[in-house]
Design a protein around this motif. Structure first.
Motif, PDB file in Angstrom:
ATOM      1  N   LYS A 117       0.837  -1.222   0.000  1.00 54.03           N
ATOM      2  CA  LYS A 117       0.000   0.000   0.000  1.00 54.03           C
ATOM      3  C   LYS A 117       0.867   1.266   0.000  1.00 54.03           C
ATOM      4  O   LYS A 117       0.638   2.177  -0.791  1.00 54.03           O
ATOM      5  CB  LYS A 117      -0.917  -0.006   1.251  1.00 54.03           C
ATOM      6  CG  LYS A 117      -1.868  -1.160   1.301  1.00 54.03           C
ATOM      7  CD  LYS A 117      -2.795  -1.068   2.473  1.00 54.03           C
ATOM      8  CE  LYS A 117      -2.081  -1.258   3.810  1.00 54.03           C
ATOM      9  NZ  LYS A 117      -1.476  -2.592   3.997  1.00 54.03           N
ATOM     10  N   THR A 118       1.834   1.256   0.922  1.00 54.35           N
ATOM     11  CA  THR A 118       2.666   2.454   1.025  1.00 54.35           C
ATOM     12  C   THR A 118       3.405   2.696  -0.284  1.00 54.35           C
ATOM     13  O   THR A 118       3.479   3.828  -0.776  1.00 54.35           O
ATOM     14  CB  THR A 118       3.652   2.295   2.196  1.00 54.35           C
ATOM     15  OG1 THR A 118       2.878   1.997   3.355  1.00 54.35           O
ATOM     16  CG2 THR A 118       4.445   3.548   2.434  1.00 54.35           C
ATOM     17  N   GLU A 119       3.924   1.611  -0.872  1.00 53.99           N
ATOM     18  CA  GLU A 119       4.629   1.750  -2.154  1.00 53.99           C
ATOM     19  C   GLU A 119       3.675   2.299  -3.210  1.00 53.99           C
ATOM     20  O   GLU A 119       4.032   3.191  -3.985  1.00 53.99           O
ATOM     21  CB  GLU A 119       5.194   0.399  -2.621  1.00 53.99           C
ATOM     22  CG  GLU A 119       6.298  -0.150  -1.747  1.00 53.99           C
ATOM     23  CD  GLU A 119       7.513   0.762  -1.695  1.00 53.99           C
ATOM     24  OE1 GLU A 119       7.877   1.339  -2.741  1.00 53.99           O
ATOM     25  OE2 GLU A 119       8.076   0.930  -0.591  1.00 53.99           O
ATOM     26  N   ASP A 164       9.058  -5.460   6.189  1.00 55.25           N
ATOM     27  CA  ASP A 164      10.253  -4.821   6.742  1.00 55.25           C
ATOM     28  C   ASP A 164      10.054  -3.319   6.933  1.00 55.25           C
ATOM     29  O   ASP A 164      10.818  -2.676   7.646  1.00 55.25           O
ATOM     30  CB  ASP A 164      11.445  -5.045   5.794  1.00 55.25           C
ATOM     31  CG  ASP A 164      11.911  -6.487   5.882  1.00 55.25           C
ATOM     32  OD1 ASP A 164      11.473  -7.180   6.819  1.00 55.25           O
ATOM     33  OD2 ASP A 164      12.693  -6.909   4.999  1.00 55.25           O
ATOM     34  N   ASN A 165       9.067  -2.807   6.243  1.00 55.19           N
ATOM     35  CA  ASN A 165       8.815  -1.362   6.380  1.00 55.19           C
ATOM     36  C   ASN A 165       7.322  -1.153   6.590  1.00 55.19           C
ATOM     37  O   ASN A 165       6.636  -0.542   5.796  1.00 55.19           O
ATOM     38  CB  ASN A 165       9.295  -0.652   5.103  1.00 55.19           C
ATOM     39  CG  ASN A 165       9.095   0.849   5.173  1.00 55.19           C
ATOM     40  OD1 ASN A 165       9.170   1.430   6.251  1.00 55.19           O
ATOM     41  ND2 ASN A 165       8.803   1.469   4.043  1.00 55.19           N
ATOM     42  N   SER A 166       6.877  -1.692   7.696  1.00 52.67           N
ATOM     43  CA  SER A 166       5.426  -1.679   7.914  1.00 52.67           C
ATOM     44  C   SER A 166       4.981  -0.348   8.513  1.00 52.67           C
ATOM     45  O   SER A 166       5.595   0.167   9.452  1.00 52.67           O
ATOM     46  CB  SER A 166       5.068  -2.818   8.864  1.00 52.67           C
ATOM     47  OG  SER A 166       3.689  -2.816   9.087  1.00 52.67           O
ATOM     48  N   SER A 167       3.928   0.199   7.934  1.00 55.77           N
ATOM     49  CA  SER A 167       3.399   1.462   8.476  1.00 55.77           C
ATOM     50  C   SER A 167       2.692   1.140   9.788  1.00 55.77           C
ATOM     51  O   SER A 167       1.800   0.305   9.821  1.00 55.77           O
ATOM     52  CB  SER A 167       2.395   2.076   7.511  1.00 55.77           C
ATOM     53  OG  SER A 167       2.913   2.070   6.212  1.00 55.77           O
ATOM     54  N   ARG A 168       3.147   1.837  10.836  1.00 62.58           N
ATOM     55  CA  ARG A 168       2.516   1.608  12.139  1.00 62.58           C
ATOM     56  C   ARG A 168       1.600   2.771  12.505  1.00 62.58           C
ATOM     57  O   ARG A 168       1.308   3.001  13.685  1.00 62.58           O
ATOM     58  CB  ARG A 168       3.579   1.402  13.227  1.00 62.58           C
ATOM     59  CG  ARG A 168       4.606   0.344  12.990  1.00 62.58           C
ATOM     60  CD  ARG A 168       4.074  -0.955  12.402  1.00 62.58           C
ATOM     61  NE  ARG A 168       3.150  -1.675  13.241  1.00 62.58           N
ATOM     62  CZ  ARG A 168       2.319  -2.630  12.820  1.00 62.58           C
ATOM     63  NH1 ARG A 168       2.307  -2.974  11.518  1.00 62.58           N
ATOM     64  NH2 ARG A 168       1.510  -3.228  13.656  1.00 62.58           N
ATOM     65  N   LEU A 389      -5.035   7.656   0.641  1.00 61.84           N
ATOM     66  CA  LEU A 389      -5.173   6.995   1.943  1.00 61.84           C
ATOM     67  C   LEU A 389      -4.272   5.766   1.982  1.00 61.84           C
ATOM     68  O   LEU A 389      -4.396   4.858   1.169  1.00 61.84           O
ATOM     69  CB  LEU A 389      -6.631   6.595   2.172  1.00 61.84           C
ATOM     70  CG  LEU A 389      -6.889   5.927   3.512  1.00 61.84           C
ATOM     71  CD1 LEU A 389      -6.758   6.926   4.641  1.00 61.84           C
ATOM     72  CD2 LEU A 389      -8.258   5.289   3.544  1.00 61.84           C
ATOM     73  N   ASP A 390      -3.351   5.789   2.922  1.00 62.54           N
ATOM     74  CA  ASP A 390      -2.466   4.620   3.102  1.00 62.54           C
ATOM     75  C   ASP A 390      -2.541   4.263   4.574  1.00 62.54           C
ATOM     76  O   ASP A 390      -1.878   4.857   5.408  1.00 62.54           O
ATOM     77  CB  ASP A 390      -1.038   5.002   2.690  1.00 62.54           C
ATOM     78  CG  ASP A 390      -0.036   3.956   3.135  1.00 62.54           C
ATOM     79  OD1 ASP A 390      -0.422   2.784   3.267  1.00 62.54           O
ATOM     80  OD2 ASP A 390       1.134   4.331   3.344  1.00 62.54           O
ATOM     81  N   ILE A 391      -3.406   3.288   4.849  1.00 60.87           N
ATOM     82  CA  ILE A 391      -3.621   2.971   6.265  1.00 60.87           C
ATOM     83  C   ILE A 391      -2.944   1.634   6.543  1.00 60.87           C
ATOM     84  O   ILE A 391      -2.623   0.891   5.633  1.00 60.87           O
ATOM     85  CB  ILE A 391      -5.144   2.960   6.532  1.00 60.87           C
ATOM     86  CG1 ILE A 391      -5.416   3.379   7.960  1.00 60.87           C
ATOM     87  CG2 ILE A 391      -5.765   1.624   6.198  1.00 60.87           C
ATOM     88  CD1 ILE A 391      -6.192   4.638   8.046  1.00 60.87           C
TER      89      ILE A 391
END
Ligand SMILES: Nc1ncnc2c1ncn2[C@@H]1O[C@H](COP(=O)(O)OP(=O)(O)OP(=O)(O)O)[C@@H](O)[C@H]1O
Ligand SMILES: [Mg+2]
Length: 1173
Positions: A117-119, A164-168, A389-391
């Motif tokens: 999602k973030t990507e 490895d780069n999880s949105s918290r 929206l990036d949740i």
């Protein structure tokens, strides 16, 4: 063919398809075929697939070459279905409808943790940044918007087992654009950071990236300033088992973050403060407590190692004792009463962790606000908005360690799923209505029941948790579970051991302190431990007050609730209710915008590329409701396309529409479909689109198109080959004709040339022969002619030479005679000359000799004569002496002594006597004018002689004067006076000397003409004469009689002889002016103010000027005893009535006679021209 490649090739989603690009076209539509299609595409690196306008994205776990600038250009301004599926197509569609149709957009990216999602959100943002406006200002805005990502990721992302780069944290970013589509700025909203991670991380996970980045990337200097050590193991809050992430360099990430902070607009001191806080949080974890028993048996904790505490206090500027106390005591305020209780060790640790979590989460919120401040749009103008929206993704810990955070995260995803269902269906329905198509409802799973289970205000899980938290009495997580068991037991999506539904009693997979929710994405088992605490999110007031007291501006601003002046006894809203409220706001916000969906799918759990785990994907496809999505999409019609696009694609299938359809696109499509005999129930005509019910129909169309394309290609080939062969043949034929023609021409030309050259040769021979013949003859004739000429010439030459010789001989002879004659003459002449010269010389010699002889003779004679004279003189002298001697001797006896003197005196006397007697005889006449005087006889009488002469002159003068009568005396007196006045002053004077002054020249008393005038004058007339009076106006003269008596002078008319013009008493005469020239002009000036002065001064002209003036002078002197002023100058002023006029005398050669003339030049100048002498 080159041109062909240049032509714009219309491509379609349907071209070069791997599997099906749009799931709507999947046939048959089963879950298996769906997964199979995804896998097929994934294996061919086609990670994007459409369901209508929804993009499915499968995480490739490796970088693919599909995000290059070329790709951006390819997708730019292209229709959504024109190219193969791509996230750029969605971003482009959203951006263009925002810019061109003024519709606010939102891009909803969903999927579980690690799905990409973030990507995806970053790809969307970078695409929009690449295609929107350019320019220095716009670029800065873009850069700031893009650079906010690394900052927030450093502080809000962490390595988890899934990603490895999880949105918290949840992130929603509004990018704002102006009417042109240029970005203006943005606003970021963040949702509930998973702050428990600060103090504890699940196994295999890390704390937030920033901690590791700071320790690895900061310089030694900075670490020293922050009182930190590089070793991770020194810090309790950093889990050690997975401190590094493979493929990630924390140190370089730290530099990137610092750089990004700078670009976003963080000041250096702000960055420093932020890092100080991060350091402080790390160090907080190292504070340890030990129990200390007190007298009243109550446990009290003490800080074990005060060094760490001291360093924290130094770093944050907090009084150490204040913080130490806050870790040991807790003050509870109730109704103005303060109760302080001690904390035991466990409570102290709880307080420490609560402080660390609060510090970090508040810092994170501050960061978001600070970024917002920087990226805020600088204008108040209306903006268009694109929300991204990036949740955090749906999360299940299979181990069952799902806690409050997962509950919150999953609730949020549940809400998003709901909005997806609502909006997709709505949009689908709206499209049918818009296009006027009949719509039949389709069944799908609506997750609103699950949302209700969680958020219902009365009996929702969140409401109950809040209730439990606020309830007085002992509240634990188990009391909360009990409550859930009571209230929610009946809910079909809720399960627990204690739920009334007996079917679960046998479910041993459900532990005692857990409950399970059947989310849309699957069942999740939640541990109730910590729910109450985390919802309460309690921070002891002592701690917040200690923080507020800090001498560190950032930390102070983070804890405004620590300000004792603003103590709020009301409990702050719980974490759950806060989150619920913010999610509700977000949902409302999203509903006002046009949604664009990106549904991210994770292909495997190993974060590995190339692995496609069917079961995992199947699970996600199910819970994301993708099958339903396709079904809904296909419920009415599987495929839709605007008429123009449809006709363009399939027009080759029908004769009427191929190659061009001239009418409306819709009519074309109708004709096409009828011609293809497709059953009418298979399609519907919308207002702008054709709707195709079954994908099979579309595929059959595609199949026919493909075949037809082959046929068309063959046809084109056939025609082209025919054309090519024919063209080739025609070319060959025409070439052959040309070659033949050229050859014939060449052969003929050759033959012709040969014949022609032969003829020319023969001709030339004949001509040559003829010519030579003629030439010979001509040459002979010429030679004869030449011979005659030559002979003639020789003859003439001989004759001429002979004659010349004779002539020369003759001339020579003649010249010789002349020369001989001349030389003879010369000789004769020279000889004669010589003779003459000889003669002349002789004659001169004779003369010279004669002269010298004469001279000698003369000198000799002279000498003799001189001698003779000398002798004679000497004889005389001697004789005289002798006589004298003889006389003296003779007379000596007669003389006495001194007789010499007497003789001398006598002699002198005799001489003087003789002189006088002689003088008497030679006396000149008695006239004083006679200047003659006899010569002086002796030198010594010189002075006497002169004196006598003078005396004689005086005597003659006296004698002369003695003869004068009185009258004559007066006349001479006057003359004398005239001399005094005029001598050497006026040029006229010398000529007047000889003229006697007669006075009355008119003989007034005798002349009867003047009898009347005479009677008018009673006194004796001194002077009377005609004078010229100068007219004052023009300078011309008029004759007047001038009369002078001893009292006055008068002017009378000359013609009448008696009319008196003016009378001026002499007393009124002031001065007389005249020139020094030989003219007779004079001005009589009259005293100002007198009656005579009325007409002004008189300018008169008379030859007798000398006499007039002299007489005037005398009369004036006699009358007034004062002399009249006489001015003799060549330029003077006279008063004529009012004007003062300058009378100027100039000398020039006379033009009219020898008279002086007068002329008025202008009203200021009267010029008198006097003849030059
Ligand atoms: N399009 C892509 N191309 C290449 N790699 C990708 C892509 N999408 C995701 N990845 C890889 O997958 C990892 C996880 O993606 P991402 O962080 O976007 O997941 P997420 O959905 O945001 O997860 P979470 O919910 O935990 O935040 C990325 O770090 C990246 O390595
Ligand atoms: Mg993420």
């Amino acid at each position: 063919m080159g041109d062909m490649s240049k032509m714009e090739v219309k491509t379609s989603l349907l071209d070069n398809m791997i599997g099906v690009g749009d799931m709507v076209l999947l046939e048959p539509l089963t879950e298996k075929s769906f997964i199979e299609n995804l896998r097929k595409r994934f294996n061919h690196n086609e990670i994007y697939t459409y369901i209508g306008s929804v993009v499915i994205s499968i995480n490739p776990y490796r970088s693919l070459p599909i995000y290059t600038p070329d790709k951006v250009e390819e997708y730019r301004n292209r229709n959504f279905y024109e190219l193969s599926p791509h996230i750029y197509a969605l971003a482009d569609e959203a951006y263009r409808s925002l810019r061109d149709q003024d519709k606010d957009q939102c891009i909803l990216i969903t999927g579980e943790s690690g799905a990409g999602k973030t990507e995806a959100s970053k790809l969307v943002m970078s695409y929009v940044a690449a295609v929107c406006g350019k320019g220095a200002e716009v670029n800065q805005v873009k850069e700031q918007l893009l650079q906010s990502n690394p900052v927030l990721e450093a502080f809000g992302n962490a390595k988890t087992v899934r990603n490895d780069n999880s949105s918290r944290f949840g992130k929603y970013m509004d990018i704002e654009f102006d009417f042109k589509g240029d970005p203006l700025g943005g606003v970021i909203s963040n949702y509930l950071l998973e702050k428990s991670r600060v103090v504890k991380q699940p196994r295999g996970e890390r704390n937030f990236h920033i901690f590791y980045q700071l320790l690895s990337g900061a310089s030694e200097d900075m670490l020293k300033k922050l009182k930190l050590e590089r070793d991770f193991s020194k810090y309790n809050y950093l889990s050690l088992d997975s401190a590094t992430v493979t493929g990630v360099d924390d140190a370089s990430c730290f530099r990137t973050v610092k750089n990004a902070m700078q670009i976003v607009g963080f000041m250096d001191d702000e960055t420093q403060s932020v890092l100080e806080l991060v350091g402080a949080v790390l160090k907080l974890g190292n504070i340890e407590f030990k129990p200390e028993s007190r007298v009243n048996e109550v446990d009290e904790s003490r800080v074990k190692d005060k060094n760490e505490l001291k360093e924290i206090c130094e770093l944050l500027g907090i009084d150490q004792s204040v913080l130490e106390r806050a870790f040991s005591f807790r003050t509870v305020e109730a109704k103005q009463e303060k109760v302080s209780t001690t904390l035991n060790v466990a409570q102290a640790y709880y307080a420490r962790d609560a402080l660390a979590k609060n510090l970090y989460s508040r810092l994170f919120t501050w960061l978001v606000n600070r970024i917002n401040e920087s990226i805020k749009a600088q204008t108040k103008k209306r903006k268009k908005v694109m929300g991204v929206l990036d949740i955090y993704g749906f999360e299940i810990f299979e181990s069952g360690e799902n806690s409050f955070e997962q509950f919150i995260i999953n609730y949020c995803n549940e809400k998003l799923q709901q909005i997806f269902i609502e909006l997709t269906l709505k949009e689908e329905q709206e499209e049918y209505i818009r296009e006027g198509i009949e719509w039949t409802h389709i069944e799908y799973f609506n997750n609103s029941v699950i949302c209700d289970l969680i958020e219902n205000n009365t009996n929702g899980i969140m409401a109950m948790l809040d209730e439990e938290c606020l309830r007085p009495g002992t509240v634990t997580d188990s009391t909360f579970l009990e409550k859930l068991n009571q209230i929610c037991a009946d809910h079909q999506h809720f399960e627990s051991r204690m739920s009334k539904s007996s079917k679960f009693l046998n479910d041993h997979s459900l532990p005692h302190n857990c409950f399970r929710i059947q989310h849309y994405a699957g069942k999740v088992l939640y541990h109730v431990d910590g729910f109450v605490d985390k919802n309460n999110d309690l921070l002891y007031r002592d701690l917040s007050q200690a923080m507020w007291k800090a001498n560190h501006s950032l930390i102070k601003s983070l804890f405004p609730d620590g300000n004792p002046a603003k103590i709020n006894l009301k409990r702050p809203p719980t974490a759950g209710s806060q989150f619920k409220a913010s999610v509700a706001t977000l949902m409302k916000n999203l509903q006002t915008k046009n949604p664009n969906y990106i549904r991210c799918i994770k292909p495997n759990d190993q974060k590995a590329s190339h692995i496609f785990t069917d079961s995992l994907v199947c699970h996600q496809v199910r819970y994301l409701g993708l099958m339903e999505n396709v079904r809904v999409r296909r419920a009415g019609y599987a495929f839709r396309q605007p008429y123009e696009a449809c006709l363009e694609r399939y027009k080759m299938l029908c004769k009427q529409t191929w190659p061009h359809w001239r009418g409306q696109a819709r009519d074309g499509v109708e004709v096409l479909l009828k011609d293809l005999q497709i059953p009418a129930e298979e399609y519907s005509y919308g207002r702008s689109k054709i709707f195709i019910r079954n994908p099979r129909t579309l595929f059959s169309l595609e199949e026919q198109r493909k075949r037809r394309l082959h046929g068309l290609a063959t046809l084109i080939q056939k025609i082209f080959r025919g054309w090519k062969a024919r063209t080739h043949f025609l070319l060959m034929k025409s070439s052959q004709v040309t070659v033949a023609a050229w050859y014939r021409r060449y052969a003929q030309q050759k033959k012709y040339k040969k014949t022609k050259s032969s003829a020319v040769i023969v001709q030339s021979f004949i001509r040559g022969w003829k010519a030579r013949k003629i030439l010979r003859e001509l040459k002979y004739q010429k030679r004869c002619k030449e011979a005659v000429t030559t002979i003639g010439a020789y003859w003439h030459g001989t004759q001429a030479r002979r004659e010349l010789r004779c002539l020369k001989e003759e001339a020579r002879n003649r010249r010789a005679v002349t020369v001989i004659w001349a030389s003879w003459q010369g000789t004769k002449a020279r000889r004669e000359l010589r003779c003459l010269k000889e003669e002349a010389r002789n004659r001169r010699a004779v003369t010279v000799i004669w002269a010298s002889w004469q001279g000698t003779k003369a000198r000799r004679e002279l000498k003799r004569l001189k001698e003779e004279a000398r002798c004679k003189h000497a004889v005389d002298v001697i004789w005289a002496y002798w006589l004298g001697l003889k006389v003296r001797r003779e007379y000596r006896k007669f003389f006495r002594a001194h007789a010499g003197k007497r003789i001398y005196e006598f002699t002198i006397q005799r001489i003087i006597q003789k002189y006088f007697l002689e003088l008497k005889n030679k006396m000149p006449s008695m006239s004083p004018c006679d200047k003659t005087w006899p010569a002086r006889p002796y030198l010594f009488l010189d002075s006497t002689h002169k004196e006598l002469r003078r005396i004689f002159h005086l005597w003659t003068c006296k004698k002369y004067r003695g003869q004068f009568t009185d009258q004559k005396k007066a006349i001479y007196k006057e003359k004398l006076e005239a001399s005094e006045i005029f001598k050497d002053k006026k040029a006229l004077y010398p000529s007047s000397v000889g003229q006697p002054f007669q006075g009355d020249y008119l003989e007034i008393n005798k002349n009867p003409r003047y009898q009347k005038l005479n009677s008018l004058v009673e006194e004796k007339i001194i002077f009377a004469d005609i004078v010229n009076k100068i007219n004052r106006a023009n300078g011309k003269g008029a004759q007047r009689i001038f009369l002078l008596t001893k009292n006055k002078f008068m002017l009378a008319d000359q013609k009448s002889g008696h009319q008196v013009k003016s009378i001026v008493p002499l007393a009124e005469l002031t001065s007389v002016s005249m020139s020094a020239q030989s003219d007779g002009f004079f001005a009589l000036r009259v005293k100002e103010g007198t009656t005579a002065a009325a007409k002004g001064d008189f300018l008169l002209n008379s030859e007798r000027i000398i006499e007039i003036i002299t007489k005037l002078h005398r009369a004036g002197l006699d009358l007034t005893k004062e002399k009249i002023q006489i001015e003799i100058t060549d330029e003077f002023l006279v008063q004529f009535k009012q004007d003062k006029v300058c009378v100027k005398f100039i000398q020039s050669n006379p033009k009219n006679g020898t008279m002086a003339s007068c002329k008025r030049k202008n009203n200021r100048l009267l010029e008198v021209t006097v003849p030059s002498p």
